[in-house]
Every structure is written in C-alpha cells, then in structure tokens.
Scaffold this active site. Sequence first.
Site, PDB file in Angstrom:
ATOM      1  N   GLY A  12      39.025  42.953  43.994  1.00 28.42           N
ATOM      2  CA  GLY A  12      38.359  41.659  44.206  1.00 28.42           C
ATOM      3  C   GLY A  12      38.972  40.925  45.387  1.00 28.42           C
ATOM      4  O   GLY A  12      40.175  40.991  45.606  1.00 28.42           O
ATOM      5  N   THR A 143      45.995  38.897  44.550  1.00 21.26           N
ATOM      6  CA  THR A 143      45.104  38.630  43.407  1.00 21.26           C
ATOM      7  C   THR A 143      45.296  37.198  42.939  1.00 21.26           C
ATOM      8  O   THR A 143      46.435  36.719  42.871  1.00 21.26           O
ATOM      9  CB  THR A 143      45.347  39.567  42.199  1.00 21.26           C
ATOM     10  N   ILE A 144      44.198  36.557  42.618  1.00 21.67           N
ATOM     11  CA  ILE A 144      44.315  35.194  42.088  1.00 21.67           C
ATOM     12  C   ILE A 144      44.916  35.219  40.677  1.00 21.67           C
ATOM     13  O   ILE A 144      45.308  34.189  40.158  1.00 21.67           O
ATOM     14  CB  ILE A 144      42.955  34.453  42.072  1.00 21.67           C
ATOM     15  N   ASP A 145      44.971  36.409  40.060  1.00 25.35           N
ATOM     16  CA  ASP A 145      45.503  36.498  38.692  1.00 25.35           C
ATOM     17  C   ASP A 145      47.032  36.471  38.667  1.00 25.35           C
ATOM     18  O   ASP A 145      47.637  36.210  37.630  1.00 25.35           O
ATOM     19  CB  ASP A 145      45.040  37.798  38.012  1.00 25.35           C
ATOM     20  N   MET A 187      39.555  31.929  35.519  1.00 28.12           N
ATOM     21  CA  MET A 187      39.757  33.387  35.678  1.00 28.12           C
ATOM     22  C   MET A 187      41.215  33.785  35.452  1.00 28.12           C
ATOM     23  O   MET A 187      42.075  32.928  35.266  1.00 28.12           O
ATOM     24  CB  MET A 187      39.332  33.821  37.077  1.00 28.12           C
ATOM     25  N   ARG A 299      37.856  32.079  43.903  1.00 28.10           N
ATOM     26  CA  ARG A 299      38.304  33.119  44.837  1.00 28.10           C
ATOM     27  C   ARG A 299      37.970  32.767  46.285  1.00 28.10           C
ATOM     28  O   ARG A 299      38.105  33.624  47.172  1.00 28.10           O
ATOM     29  CB  ARG A 299      37.639  34.459  44.474  1.00 28.10           C
TER      30      ARG A 299
HETATM   31  O1  F6P Z   1      41.098  40.126  39.391  1.00 31.07           O
HETATM   32  C1  F6P Z   1      40.511  39.030  40.017  1.00 31.07           C
HETATM   33  C2  F6P Z   1      39.327  38.537  39.252  1.00 31.07           C
HETATM   34  O2  F6P Z   1      38.781  37.419  39.931  1.00 31.07           O
HETATM   35  C3  F6P Z   1      39.602  38.202  37.783  1.00 31.07           C
HETATM   36  O3  F6P Z   1      40.238  36.962  37.648  1.00 31.07           O
HETATM   37  C4  F6P Z   1      38.210  38.264  37.229  1.00 31.07           C
HETATM   38  O4  F6P Z   1      38.241  38.563  35.852  1.00 31.07           O
HETATM   39  C5  F6P Z   1      37.586  39.395  37.993  1.00 31.07           C
HETATM   40  O5  F6P Z   1      38.325  39.524  39.186  1.00 31.07           O
HETATM   41  C6  F6P Z   1      36.139  39.213  38.324  1.00 31.07           C
HETATM   42  O6  F6P Z   1      35.702  40.384  38.922  1.00 31.07           O
HETATM   43  P1  F6P Z   1      34.292  40.520  39.616  1.00 31.07           P
HETATM   44  O7  F6P Z   1      34.337  39.759  40.917  1.00 31.07           O
HETATM   45  O8  F6P Z   1      34.164  41.979  39.825  1.00 31.07           O
HETATM   46  O9  F6P Z   1      33.285  39.928  38.685  1.00 31.07           O
END
Ligand code: F6P
Length: 381
Positions: A12, A143-145, A187, A299
């Site tokens: 992502g 990663t934002i996580d 998220m 994001r």
């Molecule tokens: O890993 C980053 C993230 O934004 C998570 O926080 C979120 O669950 C996921 O990606 C969302 O993924 P996608 O953009 O594939 O829906």
Amino acid sequence: MNKRIGILTSGGDCPGLNAIIRAVVKCASLKGWEVYGIPYGTDGFLRLEQKQCSSDDLKLKEHGYDLPGILHGIDILQFLSGSILGSLSKGNPNDKAIAKTIIQGYQDLGLDALISVGGDGSLDIIYDLAQQGKWNIIAIPKTIDNDVPFTDRSIGFDTAVDKVTSALYDLTFTAASHDRTMIVQVMGRNAGHLPLRSGIAGGADIILIPELTPQIDTDLIHNICIHIAKLRCSGRKFALIVIAEGVKNLQGEKEKYIGDYLAEKIDQASHKLCLSDQPEFCDLEKIETRATVLGHIQRSGMPSSYDRLLAATFAKKAIDLIAEAKYDQLVVKQNGDVGSQPLEKVVTHIKQCHQKGFCPNPVNPDGFLVETARSLGIYLG
Ligand code: F6P
C-alpha cells in the site's frame, strides 16, 4: 566505482514514498551512479521482460523525473503523496515461471543493487525473490501501520498520525454542537499504533486497539456507555471514540465497518440503560452516535516534515549500505539513530508472526504510551 541501482515501491502507498525516491536519486547521482525506477513493484520487471517498457523508460533523472519547464526547477517530488513509480499489493508470485521472469528482469537491467521500499507484507516476498535471484537488496520500511519489526518508525506513519489527529479536531466541534458520540474508524490492520497515537494527540475519550481489546464484548460496550455517561456528568457532553479497524466484533470476526457496528451496539445498550434507573442516564433516551470511516484519506496528503526527514536519512543509509556492499539489510530507526538490521532476521520474525496470526510489531500494552493514555483518563477497555 559507478553503480546501477534500482528502486521500487511495493504494498500500500503512503506519504513519503516520493521523498525517498527523490533522496535516493539525489544521493546516488552525486556519486555518479545511475538509478532505475521499477514501476508497480516487482511487476515492473515482468513488464520489462514482456517489452511493455524499455530500460531507457525506467531511468530516473536527478529530480526523480523529468521536470516540466514551468516548475522552474522546484523540487516538488518530496512534497507529493503516493508513488510516482506506482505500487502493488498483489501477494507472492506463487507461479514459478512468473518468479523466474521477475528475477531475470533484475539481471537484464544490469542492476548492482535494488532498494525496495515496502511494509511487512511485501518485505518477505521481495526477500524470497532476492534470495532466489541472488539480488543485492536493501529494504526501507514504509507503512502507516508502523508494524514493521525492529524499527521504531516506518515512512508514512507520522503523516497518518497528523491526518487522524486533524480529523479528530474537525469532528470535535460538530460532536460538541449536538452532544454526540463520534466514533472514528482508523486504519492499522492488526496494529494499534496509529489509533493510539492519534487518539491521544487528538483528545479522544476512548481508544480501542487490538492489542488491548481484540474484540468487542458486552462488558466493553457497557463500560463505554458508563464512561460516556460519566463524561456527561463532568460537563463534557460529547465524546470521541477512536476504534482500530483490527478490533473484532462480538463473534470475534473482522467487520468492514467496525465503527458503525460499535455505534449500533452503543445505541442499543445505552437505550436500555436509559430505561433503567441509572442516575447518569436519567436525562437521556440513548447515547447518540455517528460513525466516520477515515479510510484512504489516512494514506494521503503532504508528507510531514518528520516523514520527509526520515525519507532523506533512510535513503542516505540505503546508499551507504550499497557503497559498502553490505546487502540483505533493512534500514531502521532505533533509539533515535538510523541503522540497519539483517533482512533474514526481520523476515523470519514476520513469517513466524503471520503464521500465528500475530502482528509483527504490536503496541506494547505495558508501554509508556498506554500508561499515558490511562493517566489522561482515556478509556482503553
Ligand atoms: O497496510 C496499510 C493499510 O492502509 C492498512 O492500514 C489497511 O488495512 C490496508 O492497507 C488497506 O489496504 P487496501 O488499500 O489494499 O484496501
């Protein structure tokens, strides 16, 4: 010695990826190295092999891309979100032929090394490919996580904390005007770093993260209602709840909209409490809730100065490691310093955690941030 290096972004996107690309190109160009941008993660190697693009198309210029004349040389890349290279979260190329073609792409481009910017999901994939293809690889965490292990920080996290904090500020006034409880779904996949930090910084009254409340249960809902009622009695007529997307429902399953789910449960439970003779609820029919899903807004946006600085230092470290021929490393930030950790150790840990369904870098439930939240009277379950 002149080198030819590649850079790709995978998984992502998040703010700060372009800042890394820019910094890598700058540091490398000053050494006289060439930089090739691989589009859409490792898929770019496939595209190259399938002649959908040529190696000349992939060569990055000093500013990371061709500047249109009207920009007067403004170095805009470090301020832009997303990735100019594109990114993919597609999973492992299980097909052996595809993996072989990807590996061949690296060889055909004549790369001396590859910088891969990715999160915990893509690190193990790229490491496997690198092992098979004998690539010289350096990884940079993003990663934002903030759930990449062995690093205190990943690119994009700080900006996301700002985004969520600012959303909480915006929601405060509409919540206060209507005496409502605003539930904000944040998220973070299975990690609670983003909801915890932004919740504290944004003045949340309740923060629910998977590390402390893996799943919603009736006691939790009851306690939330009581907490909100007590806030009302103390003069705060509204409330802000931050809930991590990784918190599960009453059945222990993931919900797409866990914020809405919680809102409904609070509505129902508080209505019952209002019908009882609980003094805190005597003037209410129910706690009025509204849920907001911040989604991919988290994001985007201009990367914070912290993320841009982190991008610059991580890029410099990656280039240093390549210059020293110290490969198979993850660039990390630990205890205030930028360093590196062996990818083998990082990836082994990630794989073990994924197999067990654990987050590879969870919030420490006994850590100072959790303690701080509790000291501020924030309910954490
Ligand atoms: O890993 C980053 C993230 O934004 C998570 O926080 C979120 O669950 C996921 O990606 C969302 O993924 P996608 O953009 O594939 O829906």
